[in-house]
Motif scaffolding. Structure first.
Motif, PDB file in Angstrom:
ATOM      1  N   ILE A   1      12.468   2.828  -4.528  1.00  0.00           N
ATOM      2  CA  ILE A   1      11.758   2.010  -3.660  1.00  0.00           C
ATOM      3  C   ILE A   1      12.300   1.923  -2.318  1.00  0.00           C
ATOM      4  O   ILE A   1      11.651   2.309  -1.217  1.00  0.00           O
ATOM      5  CB  ILE A   1      11.809   0.541  -4.331  1.00  0.00           C
ATOM      6  N   GLU A   2      13.609   1.939  -2.050  1.00  0.00           N
ATOM      7  CA  GLU A   2      14.144   1.911  -0.810  1.00  0.00           C
ATOM      8  C   GLU A   2      13.722   3.404   0.046  1.00  0.00           C
ATOM      9  O   GLU A   2      13.472   3.310   1.094  1.00  0.00           O
ATOM     10  CB  GLU A   2      15.748   1.724  -0.741  1.00  0.00           C
ATOM     11  N   GLU A   3      14.277   4.170  -0.875  1.00  0.00           N
ATOM     12  CA  GLU A   3      14.038   5.653  -0.021  1.00  0.00           C
ATOM     13  C   GLU A   3      12.266   5.816   0.354  1.00  0.00           C
ATOM     14  O   GLU A   3      12.164   6.435   1.301  1.00  0.00           O
ATOM     15  CB  GLU A   3      14.356   6.646  -0.946  1.00  0.00           C
ATOM     16  N   THR A   4      11.650   5.470  -0.485  1.00  0.00           N
ATOM     17  CA  THR A   4      10.265   5.660  -0.395  1.00  0.00           C
ATOM     18  C   THR A   4       9.682   4.695   0.940  1.00  0.00           C
ATOM     19  O   THR A   4       8.983   5.349   1.625  1.00  0.00           O
ATOM     20  CB  THR A   4       9.428   5.139  -1.316  1.00  0.00           C
TER      21      THR A   4
ATOM     22  N   LYS B   1       0.946  -1.436  -0.075  1.00  0.00           N
ATOM     23  CA  LYS B   1       0.062   0.000  -0.118  1.00  0.00           C
ATOM     24  C   LYS B   1       0.908   1.114   0.109  1.00  0.00           C
ATOM     25  O   LYS B   1       0.468   1.939  -0.956  1.00  0.00           O
ATOM     26  CB  LYS B   1      -0.836  -0.061   1.223  1.00  0.00           C
ATOM     27  N   ALA B   2       1.825   1.210   0.655  1.00  0.00           N
ATOM     28  CA  ALA B   2       2.910   2.501   0.713  1.00  0.00           C
ATOM     29  C   ALA B   2       3.570   2.781  -0.607  1.00  0.00           C
ATOM     30  O   ALA B   2       3.572   3.933  -0.871  1.00  0.00           O
ATOM     31  CB  ALA B   2       4.078   2.283   1.986  1.00  0.00           C
ATOM     32  N   LEU B   3       3.865   1.637  -1.284  1.00  0.00           N
ATOM     33  CA  LEU B   3       4.505   1.718  -2.464  1.00  0.00           C
ATOM     34  C   LEU B   3       3.729   2.147  -3.605  1.00  0.00           C
ATOM     35  O   LEU B   3       4.002   2.917  -4.270  1.00  0.00           O
ATOM     36  CB  LEU B   3       5.250   0.712  -2.812  1.00  0.00           C
ATOM     37  N   THR B   4       2.377   1.675  -3.461  1.00  0.00           N
ATOM     38  CA  THR B   4       1.344   2.030  -4.335  1.00  0.00           C
ATOM     39  C   THR B   4       0.944   3.452  -4.147  1.00  0.00           C
ATOM     40  O   THR B   4       0.611   4.228  -5.418  1.00  0.00           O
ATOM     41  CB  THR B   4       0.035   1.034  -4.322  1.00  0.00           C
ATOM     42  N   LYS B   5       0.869   3.797  -3.040  1.00  0.00           N
ATOM     43  CA  LYS B   5       0.320   5.293  -2.911  1.00  0.00           C
ATOM     44  C   LYS B   5       1.332   6.268  -3.512  1.00  0.00           C
ATOM     45  O   LYS B   5       1.011   7.379  -3.986  1.00  0.00           O
ATOM     46  CB  LYS B   5       0.200   5.503  -1.451  1.00  0.00           C
ATOM     47  N   GLU B   6       2.664   5.967  -3.522  1.00  0.00           N
ATOM     48  CA  GLU B   6       3.604   6.792  -3.916  1.00  0.00           C
ATOM     49  C   GLU B   6       4.223   6.455  -5.456  1.00  0.00           C
ATOM     50  O   GLU B   6       4.958   6.874  -5.951  1.00  0.00           O
ATOM     51  CB  GLU B   6       5.004   6.571  -3.350  1.00  0.00           C
ATOM     52  N   LYS B   7       3.130   5.399  -6.207  1.00  0.00           N
ATOM     53  CA  LYS B   7       3.311   5.151  -7.567  1.00  0.00           C
ATOM     54  C   LYS B   7       4.590   4.284  -7.520  1.00  0.00           C
ATOM     55  O   LYS B   7       5.191   4.628  -8.836  1.00  0.00           O
ATOM     56  CB  LYS B   7       3.215   6.277  -8.599  1.00  0.00           C
ATOM     57  N   ALA B   8       5.242   3.631  -6.640  1.00  0.00           N
ATOM     58  CA  ALA B   8       6.494   2.995  -6.708  1.00  0.00           C
ATOM     59  C   ALA B   8       6.240   1.523  -6.697  1.00  0.00           C
ATOM     60  O   ALA B   8       7.545   0.895  -6.874  1.00  0.00           O
ATOM     61  CB  ALA B   8       7.416   3.562  -5.637  1.00  0.00           C
ATOM     62  N   TYR B   9       5.175   0.866  -6.601  1.00  0.00           N
ATOM     63  CA  TYR B   9       4.729  -0.388  -6.621  1.00  0.00           C
ATOM     64  C   TYR B   9       5.499  -0.928  -7.894  1.00  0.00           C
ATOM     65  O   TYR B   9       4.760  -0.673  -8.924  1.00  0.00           O
ATOM     66  CB  TYR B   9       3.663  -0.945  -6.155  1.00  0.00           C
ATOM     67  N   PRO B  10       6.265  -2.033  -8.047  1.00  0.00           N
ATOM     68  CA  PRO B  10       6.933  -2.287  -9.546  1.00  0.00           C
ATOM     69  C   PRO B  10       6.106  -3.426 -10.024  1.00  0.00           C
ATOM     70  O   PRO B  10       6.348  -3.415 -11.331  1.00  0.00           O
ATOM     71  CB  PRO B  10       8.399  -2.754  -9.094  1.00  0.00           C
ATOM     72  N   LEU B  11       5.289  -4.111  -9.579  1.00  0.00           N
ATOM     73  CA  LEU B  11       4.402  -5.224 -10.415  1.00  0.00           C
ATOM     74  C   LEU B  11       3.777  -4.857 -11.752  1.00  0.00           C
ATOM     75  O   LEU B  11       3.238  -3.582 -11.801  1.00  0.00           O
ATOM     76  CB  LEU B  11       3.437  -5.783  -9.591  1.00  0.00           C
ATOM     77  N   SER B  12       4.307  -5.295 -12.651  1.00  0.00           N
ATOM     78  CA  SER B  12       3.878  -5.040 -14.087  1.00  0.00           C
ATOM     79  C   SER B  12       4.389  -4.017 -15.048  1.00  0.00           C
ATOM     80  O   SER B  12       4.176  -3.784 -15.961  1.00  0.00           O
ATOM     81  CB  SER B  12       2.013  -4.995 -14.335  1.00  0.00           C
TER      82      SER B  12
ATOM     83  N   GLU C   1      13.164  -2.139 -16.930  1.00  0.00           N
ATOM     84  CA  GLU C   1      14.335  -1.195 -17.315  1.00  0.00           C
ATOM     85  C   GLU C   1      13.907   0.162 -16.471  1.00  0.00           C
ATOM     86  O   GLU C   1      14.812   0.838 -15.918  1.00  0.00           O
ATOM     87  CB  GLU C   1      14.394  -1.116 -18.726  1.00  0.00           C
ATOM     88  N   GLY C   2      12.835   0.515 -16.217  1.00  0.00           N
ATOM     89  CA  GLY C   2      12.548   1.694 -15.470  1.00  0.00           C
ATOM     90  C   GLY C   2      12.249   1.603 -14.184  1.00  0.00           C
ATOM     91  O   GLY C   2      12.096   2.742 -13.463  1.00  0.00           O
ATOM     92  N   ILE C   3      12.229   0.287 -13.578  1.00  0.00           N
ATOM     93  CA  ILE C   3      12.343   0.313 -11.975  1.00  0.00           C
ATOM     94  C   ILE C   3      13.620   0.648 -11.431  1.00  0.00           C
ATOM     95  O   ILE C   3      14.542   0.156 -11.636  1.00  0.00           O
ATOM     96  CB  ILE C   3      11.761  -1.206 -11.680  1.00  0.00           C
ATOM     97  N   ASN C   4      13.356   1.547 -10.525  1.00  0.00           N
ATOM     98  CA  ASN C   4      14.847   2.238  -9.602  1.00  0.00           C
ATOM     99  C   ASN C   4      14.661   1.564  -8.284  1.00  0.00           C
ATOM    100  O   ASN C   4      13.755   1.999  -7.480  1.00  0.00           O
ATOM    101  CB  ASN C   4      14.574   3.738  -9.533  1.00  0.00           C
TER     102      ASN C   4
END
Length: 251
Positions: free
Chosen positions: A83-86, A61-72, A76-79
């Motif tokens: 994710i760690e900083e978020t 939920k925390a990652l999805t809220k910040e648009k950082a959840y990587p699934l799908s 190449e664009g996943i940093n």
């Protein structure tokens, strides 16, 4: 001794061709990470003897809220660092580590900040304190923690109270027996047990381990015979004596 140069050239060519074919096959079978989307996210939360507030769903939920959840998302664009900083902005996360695999997976490892006591002070401040003495905000989650009440300043909570609560939680007997710590105006300590109709006075906040061990022995050799509800106040402040006040409601 003459060298068959023609034969040597053919052998060398065979070796080069074999090496090329091996590299070509390997490259062909190796997935192109840049063309992949993330197919799986693995979230690992470090286990601890004391329950924390986070679970895998909360991380998602925390990652999805910040648009950082990587699934799908495209690999190449996943940093991973983003994710760690978020996650490390979350007040309940101590440390986060993230990495990508060549198979299109993203792995996230999280170390929680572990609360050791919930403070509900006389000055109306309410917060948690973690194992390092750092304050944590109120949470909607219910956890089986000792509650500390009374004359508690933030400095007292971060130093003295953290030390007392950590010791209690590391002792299996007292972890199950003590439900509340009360700090008096002079900084001395009372604890309220789960079993028994009494309060234990520890006195000034030092030699806590010794005081609790003397209390445990008194439980074993005294209260087991006299009865757990015979006294309403037990003082172990001094090393050479245990002072008990009888419960007037009991005969």
């Amino acid at each position: 001794m003459s060298i068959n140069w023609k034969k040597s050239v053919f052998v060398a060519c065979d070796i080069i061709i074999a090496a090329y074919l091996l590299l070509a096959v390997t490259a062909f079978n190796k997935p192109d990470v840049t063309a992949m989307n993330c197919s799986e996210v693995t979230i690992n939360i470090e286990q601890n003897a004391i329950d924390g507030f986070m679970n895998a769903e909360e991380i998602k939920k925390a990652l999805t809220k910040e648009k950082a959840y990587p699934l799908s998302l495209p690999m190449e664009g996943i940093n991973p660092r983003k994710i760690e900083e978020t996650l490390e902005k979350n007040p309940f996360v101590e440390k986060a580590e993230c990495y990508k695999t060549q198979s299109g997976h993203v792995c996230i490892n999280v170390k929680q900040r572990i609360p050791v006591v919930r403070v509900m002070a006389d000055n109306n401040e309410s917060y948690y304190v973690d194992t390092h003495g750092s304050m944590m905000p109120e949470s909607r989650y219910v956890t089986n923690l000792i509650i500390a009440t009374g004359a508690i300043t933030r400095k007292y909570a971060q130093t003295t109270l953290t030390r007392i609560a950590s010791h209690i939680l590391q002792d299996p007997f007292w972890k199950n027996q003590i439900v509340q710590i009360n700090i008096l105006a002079d900084g001395s300590v009372e604890v309220v047990p789960r079993v028994g109709d009494h309060i234990i006075y520890l006195g000034p906040p030092y030699d806590i381990a010794k005081k609790l061990e003397r209390t445990r022995k008194f439980y074993l050799y005294g209260l087991n015979k006299a009865g757990w509800n015979k006294y309403n106040y037990i003082s172990v402040e001094f090393s050479n004596q245990i002072i008990c006040k009888k419960n007037k409601r009991k005969k």
